[in-house]
Design an enzyme around this catalytic site. Sequence first.
Site, PDB file in Angstrom:
ATOM      1  N   LYS A 199       0.829  -1.117  -0.066  1.00  0.00           N
ATOM      2  CA  LYS A 199      -0.015  -0.022  -0.066  1.00  0.00           C
ATOM      3  C   LYS A 199       0.942   1.105  -0.258  1.00  0.00           C
ATOM      4  O   LYS A 199       2.033   1.344   0.748  1.00  0.00           O
ATOM      5  CB  LYS A 199      -1.195  -0.040   1.056  1.00  0.00           C
ATOM      6  CG  LYS A 199      -1.947   1.046   1.475  1.00  0.00           C
ATOM      7  CD  LYS A 199      -3.084   0.871   2.409  1.00  0.00           C
ATOM      8  CE  LYS A 199      -4.039   2.210   2.508  1.00  0.00           C
ATOM      9  NZ  LYS A 199      -5.054   2.011   3.539  1.00  0.00           N
TER      10      LYS A 199
ATOM     11  N   SER B 208      -9.986   2.446   2.720  1.00  0.00           N
ATOM     12  CA  SER B 208      -9.089   3.124   1.885  1.00  0.00           C
ATOM     13  C   SER B 208      -7.979   2.000   1.274  1.00  0.00           C
ATOM     14  O   SER B 208      -7.407   2.592   0.257  1.00  0.00           O
ATOM     15  CB  SER B 208      -8.207   3.913   2.895  1.00  0.00           C
ATOM     16  OG  SER B 208      -7.483   3.207   3.725  1.00  0.00           O
TER      17      SER B 208
ATOM     18  N   SER C 196     -10.271  -0.076   7.023  1.00  0.00           N
ATOM     19  CA  SER C 196      -9.846   0.010   5.861  1.00  0.00           C
ATOM     20  C   SER C 196      -9.169  -1.148   5.076  1.00  0.00           C
ATOM     21  O   SER C 196      -8.831  -1.176   4.222  1.00  0.00           O
ATOM     22  CB  SER C 196      -8.657   1.134   5.693  1.00  0.00           C
ATOM     23  OG  SER C 196      -9.535   2.487   5.593  1.00  0.00           O
TER      24      SER C 196
END
EC number: 6.3.5.7
Lengths: 481, 484, 95
Positions: free
Chosen positions: B76, B152, B176
């Site tokens: 990420k 997210s 998330s």
Amino acid sequence: MSSIPAGWEAVIGLEVHCQLLTKTKIFSGASTTYGAEPNTQADAVTLGLPGVLPVLNREAVTMAVKFGLSVDAKIAETCVFARKHYFYPDLPKGYQISQYELPIVEQGHLDIEVDGVAKRIGITRAHLEEDAGKSLHDAFPGFTGIDLNRAGTPLIEIVSEPDIRNSAEAVAYLKKLHQLVVALGVCDGNMQEGSFRCDANVSVRKPGAPFGTRTETKNINSFRYVQQAIDYEIERQIEVIEAGGKINQETRLFNPDTGETRAMRSKENANDYRYFPDPDLLPVVVTAADQERIRASMPELPAAKKARFESQYGLSAYDANLLTSESALADYYETVVKVSGAEAKTCANWVTGDLLAALNKSGKAIEDSPISATQLAGLVARIADKTISGKIAKDVFEAMLAGEGDADAIIKAKGLVQITDEGAIAAAIDAIIAGNPQQVADYRGGKDKLFGFFVGQAMKATQGKANPEALNRILKEKLAG
Amino acid sequence: MHTLSLNELAAGLKARKFSSRELTQHYLTRIAERDGALNSYVTVTPEIALAQADAADARLARGEAGALTGIPLAQKDIFCTEGVRTACGSKMLDKFIAPYDATIVKKLHAEAGMPLLGKLNMDEFAMGSSNETSFYGPVKNPWDLGRVPGGSSGGSVACVAAGLAPVATATDTGGSIRQPAAFTNLTGIKPTYGRVSRYGMIAFASSLDQAGVVARSAEDAALVLQAMSGFDPLDSTSLERPVDDLVAGLGASIKGLKIGLPKEYFADGMSAAVRAGVESAIAQLKTLGVEFREISLPNAPLSVPTYYVVAPAEASSNLARFDGVRYGHRSVEARNLEELYKKSRGEGFGAEVQRRIMIGTYVLSHGYYDAYYLQAQKVRKLIYEDFKRAYTEVDLILAPSTTDVAFPFGDKSDDPVAMYLNDIYTIAANLAGIPAMSLPCGFSEGLPVGFQLMGNYFDEGRLLNVAHQFQLATDFHRATPKGF
Amino acid sequence: MSLTPEQVQQVAHLARLELNAEMVPTYAQQISNILAMVDQLSAADTQGVSPMAHPLGLTQRLRPDVVTEPNRREAYQAHAPAVEDGLFLVPKVIE
């Protein structure tokens, strides 16, 4: 120091920022050495790079606890770091990690003395926080340069109660505090480099009236400037009020060139710092056992040392105070006493007299004294064992100051060993009596004052090396006939 | 190759059926061919990936390989990677080349030997539940390109679900990891707060943020979480407690295990599709010998309001460092210092980030702190105490992960409150700091449905084992989206 | 609790955000809606409850006072917006 006009009273509280003498920053392992090339000590944490996290320096906590214990304060069992938010280019994260509701040190005090009058100044709190970087406004046209080497250096901010009433008390408090943190070994006390700096909160009022509106004068970095800034601010505030004006609560800057203060333009007066507990740091616990361990590691403090000097060495309060004003000086004195084996009072006279005068003259600190404590002890020892007289000792001292070596070497090289052989002294005196029949007759006829003349002659004849006590005794005997 | 489990990939590498270079190249090719449709990667790092693959092959040849050596992974874009742009979904960091590695980056690449495929798209500064707030554009859900992948960690789930990475890291501040895992048929775990180092993970809300994994099975997740976890002296909130052997724990029986069903989570609010999925998961677990009982988490309904005070407050503070002075976006329009700040931050942050900075600034400001921030911290304590009490009665808690299946783009993007309520089931675990995961339990009209398991502190081992036992008995997690 | 556009501007100033003027009324509306949702908290009985700042009841670990960070100025300033002679530059600050 200007006096405060009758009918007015000043109320002063001081905030002192004291850089702690740790090797590394409060929240990272970057060096804190002063004077490095710009930003070479700004590591990832100091720069506030995305993703970095603070880890607290153990030594910073220990030093803050030492300070707290030295002013009889309460050490919080649990203290908490909070973020104080404001935007300024030398504050890399947009917040300063400080302490707000739960500081590490609370409720201490410091006793000062002004013109022989003792007074206790309360210490509200002392908290740990990180220093900001430096803004260099004149390095480039149109720009301010930012050096973050200093950012993240551990500080304790020591906040006094508004117990101070004039600039003399303020300076006495600051000097006492300075002496204390230096003696504790938690701060180098270098005011020029900003290791010890002061903000002064000043207001004025009619005695008995509620507190007036205060101003805060920032970053004053010498004792004299503190005195000037406070005196200026008191006078200015009284003038404003007497002219029917009002004091604004504001931050001001002191200008050393003019001795005046002026309001700062860049700081907003209605700051909203939005303090909240720093979620990257956990509560700091200092147990009773930690406190005791730290207490045991503390050096003797100036007040205790002064008392000990009076009782152990039989010194006057004045001498004890002077000798304990710096721990290096106290150490110097104690070495002289120990190594010389001489009377403590004689040692004190040499240190506070000849030595300090010589250092003052050359502008040197005790640490840089050209005569070491062991060397001075060597000189005092030769007086004590009557190798030289006190008078000759002054010459030896001058020679030592000039770097001519240890006392013994100088005494030997210059042939200054005292004549204690009473036969030799008597022979010299006989010759003088024989050579001055008129004076002998006058003396014996009642002119006592002539004794000095014979002493002078005898000293001259022995090049000043005759033991004064033996010389006096033999001379008296011989002159008596 | 991209349908194999991590254990199967490791076996293939050890048996020299394929090299790490071949495996890594296979993924790089798939990314090049297919990610255009998804937008899951913001940066692909082929040179680094292949160099690390070669190093892994050398380790394999020397017989020094660990369980994951040679298996590629994507990060990420919230984790700092030295020499590689780390943008965190924001224009503010569009040109930020991180000068250091996050602790987990060191652990996964240098230590475990996993080649870095690239950096994954995400909501800006991890603020979002749909991946629509990214400066790099939304990520598409591989199960339906007209729908969001969740957020997210949208890039993380999309790339793993589509077989563009065997496994990926993710972060979870309010759901998330779990919500996007549920939207894309993946298994995602957020461990206990403090289990995985936060050093080098760009902070959103420090007391809630926790890194984890999204994977195609609990077993895969266990392998990678094991490699990421552990004490880090650079993170003051890192746990010093040793990590359990998560992989070894996967064999245990779950017979007689007590799982609580919080009544507040099963009230109105979830869609029929989710209710059906969750109920079938409960039924399945009963057949494995799990005992269920109703419990109460009375303060759970206050999680969302609590979160929307605590998280923005911390975010407003954490994001104050982005000022255009030392790194990041700097406005060219600024004529003085105040403009430098305001324009750089105004231009560099998108609308959702600005909104949350303003909420956070407001709730911390003078006169509002007690009513908002302090009250939220107290309610947070009540939520924490609810869980403490519950875990004296049950071993685990089961709940929905989301209110519904993945929603279409634009569905909630104009209504922040509706978007925020999307995280109603996931937020409490972050507030309490307990481990939680989401795993697949069915489909509704072709869209995945997940359910959530929440464990007691440090109990990620048991959590993963229950998920693993469930996955041994079910096939939902094996399904892959058409076209990938 | 609802926020006026003027209050939004004040908060934006405190946070040093230049807002797109057209967005201000939208922000005011959205933030007001969020605060209305958050206002549920006021109903919670938190008397005697201590605030919780961290998920785990742990205390701060202390780091030894040892230099671990070398000078990496070049790497850290490689992508800085404006640097000269090792200093970060900002528009002139008037104190």
